[in-house]
Design a protein around this motif. Structure first.
Motif, PDB file in Angstrom:
ATOM      1  N   UNK A  24      -8.507 -41.946  51.688  1.00 34.64           N
ATOM      2  CA  UNK A  24      -9.638 -42.025  52.114  1.00 34.64           C
ATOM      3  C   UNK A  24      -9.669 -43.568  52.842  1.00 34.64           C
ATOM      4  N   UNK A  25     -10.510 -44.008  53.806  1.00 32.96           N
ATOM      5  CA  UNK A  25     -10.919 -45.688  53.708  1.00 32.96           C
ATOM      6  C   UNK A  25     -10.410 -46.572  54.015  1.00 32.96           C
ATOM      7  N   UNK A  33      -5.259 -58.821  49.959  1.00 31.60           N
ATOM      8  CA  UNK A  33      -4.598 -58.444  51.357  1.00 31.60           C
ATOM      9  C   UNK A  33      -3.273 -56.725  50.890  1.00 31.60           C
ATOM     10  N   UNK A  34      -4.064 -55.994  49.991  1.00 33.01           N
ATOM     11  CA  UNK A  34      -2.676 -55.412  49.648  1.00 33.01           C
ATOM     12  C   UNK A  34      -3.588 -54.248  49.845  1.00 33.01           C
ATOM     13  N   UNK A  35      -5.311 -54.175  50.730  1.00 29.32           N
ATOM     14  CA  UNK A  35      -5.519 -52.297  51.283  1.00 29.32           C
ATOM     15  C   UNK A  35      -6.925 -53.432  51.889  1.00 29.32           C
ATOM     16  N   UNK A  36      -7.056 -53.139  53.267  1.00 27.79           N
ATOM     17  CA  UNK A  36      -7.734 -53.854  54.282  1.00 27.79           C
ATOM     18  C   UNK A  36      -8.697 -52.886  55.079  1.00 27.79           C
ATOM     19  N   UNK A  37      -9.597 -53.291  55.913  1.00 28.77           N
ATOM     20  CA  UNK A  37     -10.432 -52.490  55.963  1.00 28.77           C
ATOM     21  C   UNK A  37      -9.931 -51.142  56.974  1.00 28.77           C
ATOM     22  N   UNK A  38      -9.004 -50.959  57.737  1.00 26.79           N
ATOM     23  CA  UNK A  38      -8.050 -50.686  58.797  1.00 26.79           C
ATOM     24  C   UNK A  38      -7.457 -49.701  57.895  1.00 26.79           C
ATOM     25  N   UNK A 108      -0.860 -46.499  50.838  1.00 27.03           N
ATOM     26  CA  UNK A 108      -1.620 -47.270  51.811  1.00 27.03           C
ATOM     27  C   UNK A 108      -0.449 -47.648  52.389  1.00 27.03           C
ATOM     28  N   UNK A 109      -1.366 -46.707  54.289  1.00 25.41           N
ATOM     29  CA  UNK A 109      -1.123 -46.892  55.297  1.00 25.41           C
ATOM     30  C   UNK A 109      -1.475 -47.461  56.088  1.00 25.41           C
TER      31      UNK A 109
END
Length: 115
Positions: A24-25, A33-38, A108-109
């Motif tokens: 998922x996006x 800071x663990x999951x960003x929009x990109x 998280x990629x």
């Protein structure tokens, strides 16, 4: 990666429950800071139990809000990082909130330009 399936609820007023694994996006589950929009997030929609070791969990509220929060089971309930930046609060159970766990973040990629 397996496909995501959404099953229709059996009882009126229940939300459809996704199952399986999906990418998922990051914009759908921002978390400090663990999951960003990109980012791309590998998530399991079959794992919904908050564990003592903690982790990142995908949440949905009754009003449709979706996001991600770090949570862990503690002796007096569930500790939740409310803003993704270390503002922890403990609730007796998820039923005490308007949130429900819909999945678990596995990986998280992040794009290489951020590394």
């Amino acid at each position: 990666m397996a496909e995501l399936t959404v099953t229709e609820p059996q009882i009126e007023n229940q939300h459809p429950e996704p199952t399986g694994r999906a990418l998922i996006d990051g914009g759908q589950c921002l978390c400090g800071d663990e999951i960003r929009a990109d980012d791309l997030v590998a998530a399991s929609f079959d794992k919904k139990h908050v564990h003592t070791g903690g982790g990142l969990y995908l949440l949905q509220s009754d009003d449709g809000w979706r996001g991600c929060r770090r949570m862990m089971r503690v002796p007096d309930g569930i500790a939740i990082d409310q803003d993704g930046r270390g503002d922890w609060v403990t609730v007796p159970s998820m039923e005490a909130t308007s949130w429900r766990v819909v999945g678990t973040v596995e990986t998280v990629y992040r794009p290489t330009r951020y590394q």
